[in-house]
Design a protein around this motif. Structure first.
Motif, PDB file in Angstrom:
ATOM      1  N   LEU A   1      -3.756  -5.148  -5.266  1.00 20.82           N
ATOM      2  CA  LEU A   1      -4.923  -4.748  -6.053  1.00 20.82           C
ATOM      3  C   LEU A   1      -5.804  -3.724  -5.350  1.00 20.82           C
ATOM      4  CD1 LEU A   1      -5.872  -8.190  -7.632  1.00 20.82           C
ATOM      5  CD2 LEU A   1      -4.513  -6.317  -8.619  1.00 20.82           C
ATOM      6  N   SER A   2      -6.042  -3.879  -4.062  1.00 22.88           N
ATOM      7  CA  SER A   2      -6.879  -2.909  -3.342  1.00 22.88           C
ATOM      8  C   SER A   2      -6.228  -1.531  -3.330  1.00 22.88           C
ATOM      9  CB  SER A   2      -7.137  -3.391  -1.913  1.00 22.88           C
ATOM     10  OG  SER A   2      -7.912  -4.569  -1.915  1.00 22.88           O
ATOM     11  N   ALA A   3      -4.906  -1.504  -3.131  1.00 19.47           N
ATOM     12  CA  ALA A   3      -4.199  -0.221  -3.131  1.00 19.47           C
ATOM     13  C   ALA A   3      -4.246   0.418  -4.513  1.00 19.47           C
ATOM     14  CB  ALA A   3      -2.760  -0.412  -2.680  1.00 19.47           C
TER      15      ALA A   3
ATOM     16  N   ASP B   1     -10.965  -9.908  -6.323  1.00 23.92           N
ATOM     17  CA  ASP B   1     -11.562  -9.651  -7.632  1.00 23.92           C
ATOM     18  C   ASP B   1     -12.574  -8.523  -7.571  1.00 23.92           C
ATOM     19  OD1 ASP B   1     -13.177 -11.222  -6.027  1.00 23.92           O
ATOM     20  OD2 ASP B   1     -13.950 -12.432  -7.681  1.00 23.92           O
ATOM     21  N   ALA B   2     -12.917  -8.060  -6.358  1.00 18.20           N
ATOM     22  CA  ALA B   2     -13.786  -6.888  -6.227  1.00 18.20           C
ATOM     23  C   ALA B   2     -13.041  -5.611  -6.596  1.00 18.20           C
ATOM     24  CB  ALA B   2     -14.314  -6.778  -4.795  1.00 18.20           C
ATOM     25  N   ALA B   3     -11.715  -5.649  -6.508  1.00 15.32           N
ATOM     26  CA  ALA B   3     -10.913  -4.472  -6.815  1.00 15.32           C
ATOM     27  C   ALA B   3     -10.382  -4.484  -8.235  1.00 15.32           C
ATOM     28  CB  ALA B   3      -9.739  -4.369  -5.836  1.00 15.32           C
ATOM     29  N   ALA B   4     -10.385  -5.650  -8.892  1.00 12.41           N
ATOM     30  CA  ALA B   4      -9.717  -5.745 -10.189  1.00 12.41           C
ATOM     31  C   ALA B   4     -10.293  -6.888 -11.010  1.00 12.41           C
ATOM     32  CB  ALA B   4      -8.216  -5.974  -9.986  1.00 12.41           C
TER      33      ALA B   4
ATOM     34  N   ALA C   1       0.835  -1.208   0.000  1.00 12.02           N
ATOM     35  CA  ALA C   1       0.000   0.000   0.000  1.00 12.02           C
ATOM     36  C   ALA C   1       0.869   1.257   0.000  1.00 12.02           C
ATOM     37  CB  ALA C   1      -0.934  -0.010   1.208  1.00 12.02           C
ATOM     38  N   ALA C   2       1.935   1.241   0.775  1.00 12.29           N
ATOM     39  CA  ALA C   2       2.818   2.405   0.838  1.00 12.29           C
ATOM     40  C   ALA C   2       3.513   2.636  -0.503  1.00 12.29           C
ATOM     41  CB  ALA C   2       3.854   2.213   1.943  1.00 12.29           C
ATOM     42  N   ALA C   3       3.934   1.573  -1.168  1.00 10.81           N
ATOM     43  CA  ALA C   3       4.614   1.722  -2.460  1.00 10.81           C
ATOM     44  C   ALA C   3       3.671   2.304  -3.504  1.00 10.81           C
ATOM     45  CB  ALA C   3       5.144   0.369  -2.931  1.00 10.81           C
TER      46      ALA C   3
ATOM     47  N   ARG D   1       2.238   7.760  -6.641  1.00  9.98           N
ATOM     48  CA  ARG D   1       1.328   8.826  -7.089  1.00  9.98           C
ATOM     49  C   ARG D   1       0.742   8.515  -8.475  1.00  9.98           C
ATOM     50  NH1 ARG D   1       5.392  11.751  -4.331  1.00  9.98           N
ATOM     51  NH2 ARG D   1       4.553  12.942  -2.585  1.00  9.98           N
ATOM     52  N   LEU D   2      -0.039   7.475  -8.537  1.00 10.44           N
ATOM     53  CA  LEU D   2      -0.622   7.046  -9.795  1.00 10.44           C
ATOM     54  C   LEU D   2      -1.784   7.949 -10.187  1.00 10.44           C
ATOM     55  CD1 LEU D   2      -0.600   3.196  -9.150  1.00 10.44           C
ATOM     56  CD2 LEU D   2       1.226   4.693  -9.973  1.00 10.44           C
TER      57      LEU D   2
END
Length: 354
Positions: free
Chosen positions: A210-212, A242-245, A185-187, A192-193
Motif C-alpha cells: 500500500l505505501s508503494a 490505513d494512512a496510505a489507503a 516496492a520494486a515491483a 510505472r503506474l
C-alpha cells in the motif's frame, strides 16, 4: 517421513475454537459426499487414518452408514460387507493397500491431506491433488483448500475456509514475510503506474504494497486495499497502513466496486488462491477502465515457491505463461510482460476495450 508430521491432538486436548474448526471441516466433508453408496479414500500420509476415523464418526452421527476400511481389514470381508450394504453406505478407506484397490474399481471421492511443506531438494509434500484437498500442516487447524464443484458449490465453503486459513496467520504474517517489503516496492516502481490514478490492491493481506502504491499514484491518486479476511485488514490498520489507503473487507470474486472505476489493479499471490482463476481475472477486468493496468506479483518465482511447498511445476498451472496469456485474453486483458525469475514473479496486462 512420519517423523515430519505432528500427530493430530486428541479431541479433549483441543481448545473450543480448534474443536469447532475440526467440526466445521468434517461437516463440509460429510455434506460433500455424493448420495447413495459411495467409495471414499482419505490419503496423504500418516494422518489419513485419523481423519478417516473422524469423518466416519461424523457420518454415523448424521445417520449415514459407513464401512470403515483400513490396511488391517481382511480382504475376505470385502464381498460380504459390500453385498450387504445399505443404499447409503459410504465405504471409507485409508492406507496404501486400498489406494490401489478401490472396492468398486474406482474411488468416487479422493480426499488428499497436505501434512507438511517439503524443503527444497527433499521429498514431495503430501496431498497435491484430489477431489477435496485439506491443509493439515497444523493438525489443530484443518482447512479445506480445494473442493470439486461436482461435490459442493463454491459458495457453500470457499469464504469460510479462506478466512479460516488466513485469519490465524494474520498476526504473524509480517514477522514471517517482512523481508519481502523491498520486493513489493520494486515491483510497483517497475510497473510505472499513472500518477493521480485509482489503484486497488486486491487481496492486500497486511498491506505490504500500500505505501508503494501511494507513492506511485501520488497525493492526488486514490489507493484502496481490499482483503477477504477481516484479521488481515485489521493487521494492516494496526501497522498504520490505513494512512496510505482506504481499507475494505471484500471478496475478490465479487468486488464492491463499480464497473471501470480503477486505473490499476495490483494482485500479489491472489489468483492461485481463487477457486476459479479465469473468473477472477474477469472480475478484475470488470472494475478496470480500458487501458488500465493489471499487476500480478509474488515475491518468489513460481519454481522457488513450488520447491518451498514440495511440488513440481506443471505447464497447465494458472500462472504459467501460455495459460495466463490465454486466460487474460478471455477475460479482457492483453498480457504485456511476463517475468518468472528465481527471486520474484511479475506479470502485467492492459485492459482491452469492450
Amino acid at each position: 517421513m512420519a517423523g515430519d508430521v505432528r500427530p493430530v491432538p486428541a479431541r479433549p486436548t483441543l481448545t473450543g475454537e480448534q474443536a469447532r474448526r475440526w467440526a466445521e471441516v468434517l461437516d463440509h466433508l460429510a455434506a460433500a459426499l455424493p448420495s447413495g453408496a459411495a467409495t471414499v479414500l482419505v490419503d496423504g500420509g500418516p494422518l489419513a487414518g485419523v481423519v478417516a476415523d473422524r469423518l466416519a464418526d461424523t457420518l454415523s452421527a448424521a445417520g449415514r452408514p459407513c464401512a470403515r476400511l483400513t490396511d488391517t481389514t481382511p480382504l475376505a470381508d470385502e464381498d460380504t460387507w459390500w453385498a450387504g450394504r445399505s443404499p447409503e453406505t459410504v465405504a471409507l478407506a485409508d492406507g496404501s493397500r486400498w489406494r490401489a484397490r478401490p472396492p468398486t474399481g474406482r474411488w468416487d471421492v479422493v480426499v488428499r491431506l497436505r501434512t507438511r511443506s517439503a524443503q527444497p531438494g527433499g521429498p514431495a509434500a503430501d496431498g497435491e491433488s484430489g477431489d477435496i484437498v485439506v491443509d493439515l500442516r497444523d493438525p489443530t487447524w484443518p482447512v479445506i483448500r480445494q473442493l470439486a464443484d461436482r461435490l459442493a458449490p463454491v459458495q457453500r465453503w470457499y469464504v469460510g475456509e479462506a478466512r479460516a486459513f488466513f485469519g490465524v496467520r494474520a498476526a504473524t504474517w509480517d514477522a514471517k514475510f517482512g523481508d519481502d517489503l523491498p520486493a513489493y516496492a520494486a515491483a510497483v516502481a517497475e510497473a510505472r503506474l499513472p500518477a493521480g490514478g485509482v489503484a486497488v490492491d486486491v487481496g492486500c493481506g497486511t498491506g505490504r504494497a500500500l505505501s508503494a502504491l501511494r507513492r506511485a499514484v501520488g497525493p492526488a491518486g486514490t489507493v484502496i486495499g481490499l482483503d477477504l479476511t477481516p484479521q488481515m485488514v485489521t493487521a494492516a490498520a494496526t501497522r498504520g497502513r490505513d494512512a496510505a489507503a482506504a481499507l475494505l473487507i471484500g471478496d475478490a470474486r465479487h468486488l464492491p466496486l463499480g464497473d471501470a472505476t480503477a486505473d490499476v489493479i495490483f494482485a500479489a499471490g491472489l489468483l492461485t488462491h481463487l477457486p476459479d482463476p479465469v473468473a477472477g481475472l474477469g472480475e478484475l477486468a470488470r472494475v478496470t477502465r480500458p487501458g488500465g493496468r493489471l499487476v500480478l506479483f509474488h515475491p518468489s518465482g513460481r519454481a522457488a515457491l513450488a520447491a518451498r511447498h514440495g511440488r513440481t511445476l506443471r505447464p497447465d498451472e494458472p500462472l504459467a505463461e501460455d495459460p495466463l496469456r490465454r486466460s487474460a485474453r478471455r477475460a479482457g486483458w492483453q498480457l504485456s510482460s511476463y517475468d518468472d525469475a528465481a527471486h520474484r514473479f511479475l506479470a502485467t496486462a492492459v485492459r482491452q476495450p469492450g
